[in-house]
Design an enzyme around this catalytic site. Structure first.
Site, PDB file in Angstrom:
ATOM      1  N   CYS A 177      -0.032  21.324  61.847  1.00 45.36           N
ATOM      2  CA  CYS A 177       0.790  20.173  61.462  1.00 45.36           C
ATOM      3  C   CYS A 177       2.195  20.633  61.110  1.00 45.36           C
ATOM      4  O   CYS A 177       2.487  21.830  61.107  1.00 45.36           O
ATOM      5  CB  CYS A 177       0.172  19.434  60.270  1.00 45.36           C
ATOM      6  SG  CYS A 177       0.081  20.448  58.783  1.00 45.36           S
TER       7      CYS A 177
ATOM      8  N   CYS B  44       2.708  23.352  58.534  1.00 41.24           N
ATOM      9  CA  CYS B  44       2.557  24.750  58.982  1.00 41.24           C
ATOM     10  C   CYS B  44       3.902  25.307  59.443  1.00 41.24           C
ATOM     11  O   CYS B  44       4.292  26.424  59.094  1.00 41.24           O
ATOM     12  CB  CYS B  44       1.553  24.833  60.131  1.00 41.24           C
ATOM     13  SG  CYS B  44      -0.112  24.324  59.706  1.00 41.24           S
TER      14      CYS B  44
ATOM     15  N   CYS C 249      41.106  47.911  58.076  1.00 41.18           N
ATOM     16  CA  CYS C 249      40.121  46.826  58.184  1.00 41.18           C
ATOM     17  C   CYS C 249      38.925  47.120  57.290  1.00 41.18           C
ATOM     18  O   CYS C 249      38.432  46.243  56.571  1.00 41.18           O
ATOM     19  CB  CYS C 249      39.639  46.677  59.626  1.00 41.18           C
ATOM     20  SG  CYS C 249      40.931  46.300  60.814  1.00 41.18           S
TER      21      CYS C 249
ATOM     22  N   ASP D 158      12.581  77.512  41.993  1.00 46.45           N
ATOM     23  CA  ASP D 158      11.243  77.429  41.401  1.00 46.45           C
ATOM     24  C   ASP D 158      10.387  78.510  42.065  1.00 46.45           C
ATOM     25  O   ASP D 158      10.629  78.855  43.228  1.00 46.45           O
ATOM     26  CB  ASP D 158      10.668  76.032  41.650  1.00 46.45           C
ATOM     27  CG  ASP D 158       9.222  75.926  41.207  1.00 46.45           C
ATOM     28  OD1 ASP D 158       8.937  76.255  40.049  1.00 46.45           O
ATOM     29  OD2 ASP D 158       8.378  75.532  42.036  1.00 46.45           O
TER      30      ASP D 158
END
Length: 809
Positions: A90, A93, A25, A505
């Site tokens: 309104c 919005c 699957c 390092d």
């Protein structure tokens, strides 16, 4: 998460998938998504039930991918949340909020009701959070509050497990009388009383039918969708096997109308018990898979829920999601630090073990950095929030672990290839088995031949094969995170154990990275106080770590530093500045040579300091040698032990640094490192790594600074020290949260253990089938036993992977 490449802006998204039954699957969804225009890469993790997709948002939308997954016969997890919206005036919005939310990655549908001042949002929880949606609404100029009681969510996995338990219970109750009747058929169990009703074919039909078609409907649905899309999966095998047993028994039941008595040999129990056992195996598998992702849940649980914030002269207790960068937070003794920040006031010890694995509390005072989710032990701290939300170290760690658990290790390709061709081969073997038994072994015995073919179909379900790799990756990366080692992907977890060369390092990796002023040697006739003031003032304008150490050392003497003018940094050589009317130069022998300054006998002293592992700098005042200062960066207490452990594993350890040869060798000797690459400029580190790779080495680079990032990206495995810079951690494949070099052999050990576990899983997953199929084909395995063995194979593979969660270093 976004990245830019030649094709333009690429985005990565995660989709939670439902309905997968086996690795086939996952392969089919992967291929289907990969064929979509705009999809660059698609990886599906069967164990996590997730798809990770990289795509171009200009060419394809999230909804297109979800539709493709649904067309292939699967589903995607969505959640719905209701919000109370404030500030709308309104219809415009409401439209604005809908469009704004619709643009958020992960939001599939947003409906805003102006009259009720509510919003209902359908979203993908793997991509977008409630907090993200609230912030988006607030950015648009409105307010949003989640209506907690209406949120339709919950853990989809827990919901699925509850459904599986109910199905299993019903299936078991209906199958029990059939199993009882089957047991009574054998001569050696004839003493067991079986009710006459249980032997009635019509009664058995009544029990088996709901199991076959109601409870077993998921197998028919999965098989149909798989075959419709030109492939086959585990559902095909189960549907074929159980249907053959059920319909043959139905045929015999109808035939029994003309027979006397109820002694017809039926196989209803074969189909019903098989479905019951497969459901039992699936339940165990789901429970075990849930445990394998507990590392993520435990990391999420570390986060503080609230924060005490100092705003506008008041102390306010607010949810941690509402903390903003720059907020001043008060953390009392015994409380969790809510976000990443910088200590402003106070002194305390902080337990960082939950993130770094380091059990010893770390002392914190003003200007020290603190990590969110760590525990403040014994003092009150006032911190300033620097990283909040998804930017905190904990959030980044969770993101890295999620990505690692969702990724594929290269070894999984073996399982993917096998599972892709496995089901058709098994159907072929089952057909051959039936024909051989029906025509040659037991000629004309249809029932016996059918039984052997069913056993072959059932024993060969490839669930274990699909779970073998991802469950180990999930458990291994999760346990590593708990121990302070973050692997960014399954491929890095696999590759780490092959490392034969490690390049370290120096500054901040082998050493503590905090050099201190150790020697002040003014020339004869130079006032020591004046000398220190000139040197400190000149170095104060430099950003070099050694300069910071000198300035800190001078200030500890209680000396006031004058202002410096005409400052000039000379990369690789030193600095020049004017202090109190004098020309001050501080730096290397080469700088003194350039300026025509002769240090004379002081060079011998300088060599002695360098041989002791110190960095010595010559000082000239008005063109005349005036003295020398030395700075030392001591090695970490654990560096020597870690190097010895790596060497014992047969790994060559090297140190790389921009420091001069003598200083570098002195530090390396203290750490037990024989091979040193000194005076290497930042851009040269990556080149040195390439040289080793060209020589056939598998190289790991370990660093902590911005200048290490190119080398970290170049190396076969880049390891970043977690106490270093974000740039280094971004470039690296593995992050060592503790900042302790012992984490390197620990990471190699964890990689080896995980890979060993994956090989065990793959071996047993294949062994079950290699051994089981011939046994079933030979007639030595009843179908119900084959079903039990198939369920056991999946569960045993997952349980073996879960052993990684108990790994100890």
């Amino acid at each position: 998460m976004e990245k830019t490449d030649q094709a333009g802006t690429q985005q990565q998204t995660t989709l939670q998938i439902t309905g997968m039954t086996c690795a086939a699957c996952a392969n089919r969804i992967e291929k289907g998504l990969g064929k979509l225009d705009g999809v660059t890469e698609a990886t599906v993790n069967f164990a996590l039930e997730q798809a990770s997709v990289t795509y171009d948002p200009d060419q394809i939308k999230l909804q297109d991918m979800e539709q493709k997954i649904e067309a292939l016969g699967y589903g995607t997890v969505k959640e719905t949340a209701d919000f109370q919206i404030g500030g709308m005036t309104c219809a415009a919005c409401a439209t604005r909020i809908e469009k704004g939310l619709g643009k958020l990655g992960g939001v599939t549908r947003a409906n805003v009701n102006l009259a009720l001042e509510t919003a209902r949002i359908e979203y993908n929880p793997a991509q977008v959070s409630i907090t993200d949606m609230v912030r988006k609404v607030e950015q648009l100029g409105y307010t949003a509050a989640l209506k907690q009681e209406s949120r339709e969510s919950g853990d989809h996995r827990q919901q699925a497990i509850r459904k599986m338990r109910m199905k299993l219970l019903v299936s078991a109750l209906l199958s029990l009388p059939l199993l009882w009747a089957m047991v009574g058929h054998f001569s050696f169990t004839s003493f067991i009383w079986v009710p006459a009703l249980f032997m009635n074919p019509w009664f058995q039909l009544a029990l088996a039918t709901p199991v076959q078609f109601a409870i077993g409907r998921q197998f028919y649905t999965g098989a149909y969708k798989a075959l419709r899309n030109g492939s086959a999966n585990m559902d095909v095998l189960v549907a074929l096997g159980t249907s053959a047993a059920y319909f043959y028994s139905l045929y015999l039941t109808v035939q029994s109308l003309n027979a006397h008595g109820h002694q017809v040999e039926l196989y209803y129990e074969t189909s019903s018990v098989l479905i019951t056992l497969i459901l039992l195996g699936k339940l165990f598998e789901a429970l075990a898979k849930g445990r394998s992702s507990e590392a993520i849940k435990s990391l999420m649980g570390l986060q503080a829920k609230t924060a005490l914030v100092f705003r506008q002269g008041q102390e306010l207790q607010i949810p941690v999601d509402e903390v903003m960068a720059g907020d001043v937070i008060i953390v009392k003794p015994g409380e969790k630090i809510p976000v990443d920040g910088l200590v402003l006031e106070g002194t305390s010890s902080v337990d960082e073990s939950m993130l770094t694995g380091e059990s010893i509390p770390v002392q914190k005072s003003a200007q020290d950095r603190v990590i969110g989710a760590t525990l403040n032990k014994n003092g009150m701290l006032k911190i300033q929030a620097t990283k909040v939300g998804k930017e905190t170290a904990l959030a980044q760690i969770i993101k890295v672990v999620e990505e690692a658990q969702g990724s594929k290790a290269p070894i999984q390709r073996v399982a993917d290839v096998i599972s892709g061709i496995f089901v058709p081969i098994v159907v072929g073997i089952a057909l051959v088995t039936f024909l051989v038994w029906f025509f040659f072994v037991e000629p004309g015995e249809f029932a016996g031949a059918l039984e052997k073919a069913i056993a072959v179909l059932v024993i060969a379900c490839p669930c274990a094969l699909g779970l073998a790799t991802p469950t180990s990756i999930m458990a291994g990366s999760g346990r590593s995170a708990e121990l302070g080692i973050l692997f960014k992907g399954g491929e890095h977890l696999e590759a780490t154990h092959r490392i034969d060369t490690i390049v370290l390092d120096k500054t901040g990796t082998v050493t503590k990275g905090k050099p201190e002023l150790t020697d002040v040697l003014p020339a004869e006739g130079i006032d020591p106080s004046s000398f220190l003031r000139w040197v400190g003032a000149a170095e104060r304008n430099s950003e070099h770590p050694l300069a910071e150490a000198i300035v800190a050392g001078v200030q500890e003497q209680g000396l006031a530093l004058p202002e410096a003018g005409q400052f000039e940094a000379i990369p690789g050589f030193g600095i020049r500045a004017e202090v109190e009317g004098k020309q001050i130069a501080i730096g290397t022998r080469k700088l003194m040579t350039q300026l025509g300054v002769s240090p004379g006998a002081a060079l011998e002293t300088m060599s002695m300091l360098e041989e002791a592992g110190k960095t010595a700098m010559l000082v000239a005042v008005d063109g005349t040698y005036a003295g020398m200062v030395a700075v030392a960066d001591t090695i970490k207490e654990t560096s020597k032990e870690a190097v010895a452990r790596l060497q014992a594993l047969g790994i060559e350890v090297m140190m790389i640094t921009g420091d001069n040869e003598r200083t570098a060798r002195a530090i390396a000797a203290k750490a037990g490192i024989d091979r040193v690459l000194a005076e290497v400029l930042p851009e040269g580190k990556a080149a040195e790594v390439r040289k080793l790779q060209d020589a056939g080495r598998k190289v790991a680079m370990v660093g902590d600074g911005i200048n290490d990032a190119p080398a970290l990206a170049t190396a076969d495995i880049g390891m970043a020290i977690g106490t270093g810079t974000d740039v280094a951690m971004e470039a690296a494949d593995v992050t060592l949260m503790r900042g302790d070099l012992n984490s390197i052999p620990d990471a190699i050990f964890l990689s080896k253990k995980t890979m060993s576990n994956i090989r065990q899983n793959l071996f047993w997953a294949l062994a079950y089938n290699v051994i089981g199929i011939p046994i079933a084909a030979s007639g030595f395995l009843a179908p119900w036993l084959a079903g039990a063995a198939m369920a056991l194979s999946s569960v045993s593979v997952v349980l073996n992977a879960l052993r990684l969660q108990r790994m100890k270093l």
